[in-house]
Design a protein around this motif. Structure first.
Motif, mmCIF file in Angstrom:
data_model
loop_
_atom_site.group_PDB
_atom_site.id
_atom_site.type_symbol
_atom_site.label_atom_id
_atom_site.label_comp_id
_atom_site.label_asym_id
_atom_site.label_seq_id
_atom_site.Cartn_x
_atom_site.Cartn_y
_atom_site.Cartn_z
ATOM 1 N N GLU A 1 0.932 -1.374 -0.217
ATOM 2 C CA GLU A 1 -0.044 0.002 -0.075
ATOM 3 C C GLU A 1 0.903 1.315 -0.162
ATOM 4 O OE1 GLU A 1 -2.499 -0.293 3.285
ATOM 5 O OE2 GLU A 1 -3.724 -2.126 2.299
ATOM 6 N N LEU A 2 2.024 1.292 0.228
ATOM 7 C CA LEU A 2 3.145 2.493 0.467
ATOM 8 C C LEU A 2 3.781 2.614 -0.893
ATOM 9 C CD1 LEU A 2 4.117 2.238 4.103
ATOM 10 C CD2 LEU A 2 2.229 3.296 3.272
ATOM 11 N N ILE A 3 3.441 1.841 -2.158
ATOM 12 C CA ILE A 3 4.126 1.678 -3.142
ATOM 13 C C ILE A 3 4.570 3.317 -3.934
ATOM 14 C CG2 ILE A 3 2.276 1.531 -5.002
ATOM 15 C CD1 ILE A 3 5.516 0.128 -5.306
ATOM 16 N N ALA A 4 3.269 4.280 -3.842
ATOM 17 C CA ALA A 4 3.725 5.548 -4.140
ATOM 18 C C ALA A 4 4.669 6.268 -3.238
ATOM 19 C CB ALA A 4 2.148 6.292 -4.334
ATOM 20 N N GLU A 5 4.360 6.094 -2.106
ATOM 21 C CA GLU A 5 5.396 6.854 -1.056
ATOM 22 C C GLU A 5 6.926 6.307 -1.453
ATOM 23 O OE1 GLU A 5 6.139 7.186 3.753
ATOM 24 O OE2 GLU A 5 4.182 6.585 2.937
ATOM 25 N N VAL A 6 6.863 4.951 -1.563
ATOM 26 C CA VAL A 6 8.431 4.448 -1.938
ATOM 27 C C VAL A 6 9.097 4.871 -3.336
ATOM 28 C CG1 VAL A 6 9.288 2.208 -2.317
ATOM 29 C CG2 VAL A 6 7.834 2.399 -0.415
ATOM 30 N N VAL A 7 8.406 4.819 -4.181
ATOM 31 C CA VAL A 7 8.934 5.215 -5.637
ATOM 32 C C VAL A 7 8.673 6.532 -6.140
ATOM 33 C CG1 VAL A 7 8.953 2.630 -5.883
ATOM 34 C CG2 VAL A 7 7.124 4.031 -6.815
ATOM 35 N N GLN A 8 7.527 7.275 -5.549
ATOM 36 C CA GLN A 8 7.280 8.554 -6.282
ATOM 37 C C GLN A 8 8.288 9.592 -6.252
ATOM 38 O OE1 GLN A 8 4.005 8.365 -8.070
ATOM 39 N NE2 GLN A 8 5.221 10.223 -8.894
ATOM 40 N N ARG A 9 9.188 9.507 -5.154
ATOM 41 C CA ARG A 9 10.324 10.743 -5.266
ATOM 42 C C ARG A 9 11.263 10.451 -6.340
ATOM 43 N NH1 ARG A 9 15.074 10.503 -1.999
ATOM 44 N NH2 ARG A 9 15.811 12.515 -1.906
ATOM 45 N N ALA A 10 11.625 9.214 -6.536
ATOM 46 C CA ALA A 10 12.657 8.971 -7.325
ATOM 47 C C ALA A 10 12.127 9.103 -8.643
ATOM 48 C CB ALA A 10 13.189 7.553 -7.300
ATOM 49 N N LEU A 11 10.939 8.571 -9.125
ATOM 50 C CA LEU A 11 10.343 8.759 -10.452
ATOM 51 C C LEU A 11 10.228 10.125 -10.873
ATOM 52 C CD1 LEU A 11 7.540 6.023 -10.401
ATOM 53 C CD2 LEU A 11 9.748 5.878 -11.507
ATOM 54 N N ASP A 12 9.628 11.079 -9.882
ATOM 55 C CA ASP A 12 9.564 12.508 -10.192
ATOM 56 C C ASP A 12 10.932 13.064 -10.589
ATOM 57 O OD1 ASP A 12 6.750 12.380 -9.669
ATOM 58 O OD2 ASP A 12 6.892 13.284 -7.591
ATOM 59 N N ALA A 13 11.923 12.518 -9.978
ATOM 60 C CA ALA A 13 13.306 13.280 -10.325
ATOM 61 C C ALA A 13 14.004 12.521 -11.608
ATOM 62 C CB ALA A 13 14.232 12.908 -9.128
ATOM 63 N N LEU A 14 13.697 11.236 -11.787
ATOM 64 C CA LEU A 14 14.306 10.655 -12.999
ATOM 65 C C LEU A 14 13.603 10.843 -14.429
ATOM 66 C CD1 LEU A 14 15.495 7.459 -11.233
ATOM 67 C CD2 LEU A 14 16.958 9.730 -11.526
ATOM 68 N N LEU A 15 12.409 10.715 -14.236
ATOM 69 C CA LEU A 15 11.416 10.671 -15.484
ATOM 70 C C LEU A 15 11.472 12.134 -16.132
ATOM 71 C CD1 LEU A 15 8.684 8.505 -14.621
ATOM 72 C CD2 LEU A 15 10.511 7.857 -15.822
ATOM 73 N N PRO A 16 11.647 11.949 -17.423
ATOM 74 C CA PRO A 16 11.534 13.393 -18.080
ATOM 75 C C PRO A 16 10.180 14.024 -18.526
ATOM 76 C CG PRO A 16 11.902 11.438 -19.784
ATOM 77 C CD PRO A 16 11.749 10.957 -18.306
#
Length: 216
Positions: A71-86
Motif C-alpha cells: 500500500e505504500l508503493i507511491a510513497e516508496v518510488v514516487q520521489r525517485a520517479l519524479d526526479a528521474l523521468l523526463p
C-alpha cells in the motif's frame, strides 16, 4: 535434511536419504529465512493432480483469494520517479482487464491483466481494441484490485475478520526515506529493451549524481 555449515559457503542442507548437499538455507537474524534448492542436485517430478487441466477464469474467480499489494508503493518510488523521468505528454490511462471485468469504454494506454496461478500465462483479452501495453499481475493481486472488498476497521461481530492485522501500539515508522539499491536499479535498467534511448542512457550516466542526491 539437516544444516551442515553457513549458507554463504554453499549448500548447507543435505538429503536425509543419500547425504548429498541439495540446498542452502538462510537463517541469519538479519535476513528473511529462505531455502534455495541447488538446480544441479534436485529435479522436479509430477505429484497428484499435477497434470490436471488449469482452472478456468470462472473457477479462479470463484476459488481465488485477493492479495493486497504493497500500500505504500507511491510513497516508496514516487520521489525517485519524479526526479528521474523526463517531462512528457499527459499521463496515460490504465485499466484492469480480465475475467469478470467489463470491456473498457475506450482503448486505454495500458491494461493490467491477471497471470494464471497454475500456468503463469497471462490472460488473453478478447476485446479487439487491445492497448499498447499489457501488464501482467499475479492473480491474487489483480483480484484484490479488480474486486475491492469493503474494508472493516473493526469486526462487525465475532472475532477479528480474515486478513486483519493488529498491532497495539502501532509499530513506529522509520525516520528515513526509502531508497532503492543503486546496483539493483542499474541491473534492472540495463535489461529494459529501451535502455539505449537517450533519456535512459542519461539516467545511467548520472547514477553517481543521483546517489549523491540520496535517491539511492
Amino acid at each position: 535434511m539437516w544444516l551442515t555449515r553457513l549458507w554463504a559457503d554453499g549448500p548447507n542442507m543435505a538429503c536425509e536419504a543419500c547425504g548429498l548437499p541439495v540446498a542452502s538455507r538462510i537463517d541469519d537474524c538479519s535476513l528473511w529465512q529462505a531455502v534455495w534448492l541447488a538446480p544441479n542436485a534436485v529435479r522436479r517430478f509430477a505429484v497428484d493432480n499435477a497434470n490436471a487441466a488449469p482452472l478456468s477464469g470462472a473457477e479462479l474467480m470463484a476459488d481465488g483469494k485477493g492479495t493486497p499489494p504493497f500500500e505504500l508503493i507511491a510513497e516508496v518510488v514516487q520521489r525517485a520517479l519524479d526526479a528521474l523521468l523526463p517531462a512528457g505528454p499527459p499521463a496515460g490511462r490504465a485499466l484492469l482487464a480480465g475475467p469478470g471485468r467489463p470491456p473498457p469504454p475506450r482503448t486505454p494506454t495500458s491494461s493490467s491483466l491477471p497471470a494464471h496461478p497454475q500456468t503463469g500465462e497471462t490472460w488473453t483479452p478478447t476485446n479487439p481494441a487491445t492497448p499498447a501495453y499489457l501488464v501482467p499481475l499475479p492473480f491474487g493481486v489483480w483480484l484484490w484490485l479488480a474486486f475491492l472488498e469493503p474494508y472493516l476497521p473493526i469486526p462487525a461481530a465475532g472475532g477479528m475478520p480474515n486478513g486483519f492485522l493488529r498491532d497495539d501500539p502501532p509499530a513506529p515508522r522509520t525516520p528515513h526515506l526509502f531508497r532503492a539499491g543503486p546496483g539493483t536499479f542499474q541491473h534492472a535498467l540495463v535489461r529494459l529493451p529501451a535502455v539505449h534511448s537517450r533519456w535512459l542512457r542519461e539516467i545511467l550516466e548520472n547514477l553517481t549524481q543521483h546517489m549523491r542526491a540520496r535517491l539511492f
